[in-house]
Design a protein around this motif. Structure first.
Motif, mmCIF file in Angstrom:
data_model
loop_
_atom_site.group_PDB
_atom_site.id
_atom_site.type_symbol
_atom_site.label_atom_id
_atom_site.label_comp_id
_atom_site.label_asym_id
_atom_site.label_seq_id
_atom_site.Cartn_x
_atom_site.Cartn_y
_atom_site.Cartn_z
ATOM 1 N N GLN A 1 -10.426 8.534 0.959
ATOM 2 C CA GLN A 1 -10.287 7.443 1.923
ATOM 3 C C GLN A 1 -11.351 6.371 1.693
ATOM 4 O O GLN A 1 -11.066 5.170 1.779
ATOM 5 C CB GLN A 1 -10.379 7.995 3.347
ATOM 6 C CG GLN A 1 -10.070 6.981 4.443
ATOM 7 C CD GLN A 1 -8.585 6.661 4.546
ATOM 8 O OE1 GLN A 1 -7.760 7.183 3.804
ATOM 9 N NE2 GLN A 1 -8.234 5.794 5.485
ATOM 10 N N VAL B 1 0.864 -1.175 0.000
ATOM 11 C CA VAL B 1 0.000 0.000 0.000
ATOM 12 C C VAL B 1 0.901 1.225 0.000
ATOM 13 O O VAL B 1 1.731 1.399 0.902
ATOM 14 C CB VAL B 1 -0.939 0.024 1.225
ATOM 15 C CG1 VAL B 1 -1.755 1.315 1.244
ATOM 16 C CG2 VAL B 1 -1.853 -1.197 1.221
ATOM 17 N N ALA C 1 -10.312 4.238 -1.209
ATOM 18 C CA ALA C 1 -9.208 3.354 -0.842
ATOM 19 C C ALA C 1 -9.699 2.193 0.027
ATOM 20 O O ALA C 1 -9.274 1.040 -0.143
ATOM 21 C CB ALA C 1 -8.125 4.150 -0.117
ATOM 22 N N ARG C 2 -10.586 2.483 0.966
ATOM 23 C CA ARG C 2 -11.134 1.433 1.821
ATOM 24 C C ARG C 2 -11.895 0.397 0.987
ATOM 25 O O ARG C 2 -11.782 -0.811 1.223
ATOM 26 C CB ARG C 2 -12.071 2.045 2.874
ATOM 27 C CG ARG C 2 -11.364 2.807 3.985
ATOM 28 C CD ARG C 2 -12.375 3.436 4.946
ATOM 29 N NE ARG C 2 -13.243 2.428 5.524
ATOM 30 C CZ ARG C 2 -12.967 1.718 6.613
ATOM 31 N NH1 ARG C 2 -11.818 1.898 7.248
ATOM 32 N NH2 ARG C 2 -13.821 0.826 7.065
ATOM 33 N N LEU D 1 -5.987 2.400 6.874
ATOM 34 C CA LEU D 1 -5.666 1.571 5.711
ATOM 35 C C LEU D 1 -4.712 0.443 6.079
ATOM 36 O O LEU D 1 -4.833 -0.679 5.572
ATOM 37 C CB LEU D 1 -5.064 2.436 4.599
ATOM 38 C CG LEU D 1 -5.995 3.479 3.977
ATOM 39 C CD1 LEU D 1 -5.315 4.163 2.792
ATOM 40 C CD2 LEU D 1 -7.309 2.864 3.528
#
Length: 558
Positions: free
Chosen positions: A198, A10, A201-202, A252
């Motif tokens: 976010q 990541v 991305a999650r 993350l």
């Protein structure tokens, strides 16, 4: 995507954070997630804005990858950076070519997201395109169809940001007169962007299927630009934003327990950035150049680094469509606005000059060919001509600067540099008098360096002290004081200044050049050689390094 293998790496890119601020946040306990990562400074002085992220995502400099501005010129004026903007394949494309599944959020030049192999949300996913959330459309090609539908209702609109959420960043909401002060609305836009990035991305981590996830937070730089240094009640915004970013990083990391984590910030205002990594991501010790990040990522997946080959020219499809659309009406295709192209090239000249002043000269000249009155290009041309010894050409540039910017001392400084090169110090001092009281830190620092060369050492120190009074973190002023101290043979003061700079700006070749000057002046040739080698590794000016290397190394180390 559900049920596929989890991510192996990541990468989180957060713009606007520099090495010194990172150290303060970690030491003060504000960012416990980042504190668990092994960190080192990232030399990114020649990479700002989207260029910094593009350089670390390609492994090459801005003039090679092509993305150094928020937009680019085209036949219809300006447009956002797109896939067609890349002159080399970016990192996620190279990983995909090697059979490694990739996913990303808001990377530079990622428009349209649906066109890339893998699952990619381009930068438009978080753009609030309507005042009313009910009218908030989502571009069709912002991501592949499944991902686009999944993120539609997960996005956060600025209207969704509550007073309680704003209160977490602003110390006293009631003190803000929103009829006159629109900063709360601006803050809501940035918070909404952060939340949407976010959320995307999650979702990508929850769905799986990508071995490498790349996430870019550009709202951090915008927030620092708008709220850094603001008095109360907005003084609390920036510290709270870094805590929010740290919480996002920890979030993350918790969703990808088996993945290595790489956190990167390209730096701020010419100051070195940060590379911080979990123990399972191998990175060398010491300062790292921003262009070394892509090779490190490829190496993490067992892939050898090869400089990317230039991409074949892509047809300007948009220009062709525009020409077709207006052909029926008989309206000619509008020319590319020269002022836009000139400003983009002028910015590129600034970036190139930080690494190679000689190479920046033709770039500045190209900008001036498009717009002879571009002040940024004229200033950069004057600076690089002086740095490379082409002082015979300075008078013409100085005259042009005085004509297009008569209220600023830039033309006078160029003329002063020309007189210093001729040895006419009295005339140089007369020109330097026009820079008395200059408050712009960059211009004042240049004036101070010229004062040293003109023999006005005390005046130079006073001017640099004044710069630091306005901008205590100004690295150019600190470097100027160190250089002035060496010239004045105040070696203890010079060493103290350089020690501070080495801590704050470890990736700056100029710091190592001044160290070399100090070591030569104090009879420490072995250390001077080491400093010259360090400056060379960081892209220091070859001519300057050659002159230092030719100095007398005969004295023994003390």
């Amino acid at each position: 995507m559900t049920g596929a293998a989890p991510a192996k790496l990541v990468i989180i890119i957060a713009e606007g954070l520099d090495w010194a601020m990172f150290g303060a946040l970690v030491a003060g306990g504000a960012c416990p997630g980042l504190a668990t990562l092994a960190a080192r400074p990232l030399n990114a002085a020649a990479h700002v804005g989207p260029g910094g992220a593009a350089s670390l995502l390609s492994g090459v400099h801005p003039e090679v990858h092509g993305l150094w501005h928020d937009s680019e010129a085209w036949a219809g004026g300006e447009r956002p950076l797109t896939r067609a903007s890349w002159r080399v394949a970016p990192l996620w494309q190279r990983l995909a070519d090697a059979g490694i599944a990739t996913a990303s959020v808001a990377l530079p030049g990622s428009i349209p997201g649906a066109s890339w192999p893998g699952t990619h949300f381009d930068s438009r996913v978080a753009d609030p395109g309507a005042v009313d959330p009910a009218d908030w459309s989502l571009p069709l090609a912002v991501a592949p169809p499944l991902a686009r539908e999944a993120i539609r209702d997960r996005r956060i609109h600025p209207a969704d940001i509550t007073a309680a959420q704003l209160a977490g960043l602003v110390s006293d909401l009631a003190a803000v007169d929103q009829s006159r002060d629109h900063r709360l609305a601006e803050l809501a836009v940035l918070l909404a962007r952060a939340g949407t990035v976010q959320a995307a991305a999650r979702w990508l981590l929850a769905e799986g299927g990508a071995e490498a996830l790349l996430v870019r937070h550009d709202w951090t730089a915008a927030l620092r630009q708008r709220f850094g240094g603001n008095p109360p009640p907005f003084a609390s915004v920036l510290p709270a934003a870094w805590r929010l970013l740290d919480a996002m990083v920890r979030d993350l990391a918790g969703l990808a327990p088996g993945a290595a984590l790489l956190f990167v910030s390209p730096g701020w205002d010419g100051r070195p950035g940060v590379l911080a990594a979990s123990p399972d991501f191998a990175a060398p010790a010491g300062a790292i150049d921003v262009c070394a990040v892509a090779p490190l990522v490829l190496g993490h997946f067992g892939l050898a680094w090869q400089p990317p080959a230039p991409l074949p020219p892509r047809p300007d499809d948009d220009a062709a469509l525009l020409a077709e659309a207006i052909a029926g009406g008989g309206t000619p295709l509008p020319p590319r606005p020269p002022a836009i192209e000139a400003e983009r090239l002028a910015l590129l000249a600034v970036l190139v000059a930080r690494r190679d002043p000689a190479a920046a000269i033709p770039v500045a000249e190209a900008a001036l060919a498009a717009d002879p009155d571009n002040v940024r290009a004229l200033r950069m041309l004057a600076t690089t001509l002086a740095q490379t010894g082409r002082t015979g050409e300075l008078d013409a540039v100085a005259a042009r600067l005085r004509a297009v910017a008569p209220d600023r001392p830039w033309g006078a400084l160029a003329a002063a540099a020309a007189r210093i090169a001729e040895g006419d110090l009295a005339a140089a001092r007369r020109w330097l008098a026009e820079a008395e009281g200059e408050t712009d830190p960059e211009t004042a620092a240049i004036a101070a360096r010229l004062r040293v060369a003109a023999g006005q050492k005390s005046g130079a120190r006073n001017q640099l002290d004044a710069v630091l009074a306005v901008d205590p973190g100004n690295l150019a002023a600190r470097l100027g004081l160190a250089s002035a101290a060496i010239t004045a043979r105040d070696f203890a003061a010079a060493e103290a200044w350089l020690a501070q700079l080495a801590q704050a700006d470890a990736g700056n070749a100029a710091v190592h050049i001044e160290y070399a000057r100090l070591y030569l002046a104090t009879g420490r040739p072995a250390r001077a050689r080491d400093a010259i080698a360090a400056a060379a590794a960081l892209g220091g000016d070859p001519e300057t390094l050659a002159r230092l290397a030719a100095s007398d190394f005969g004295a023994a180390d003390s």
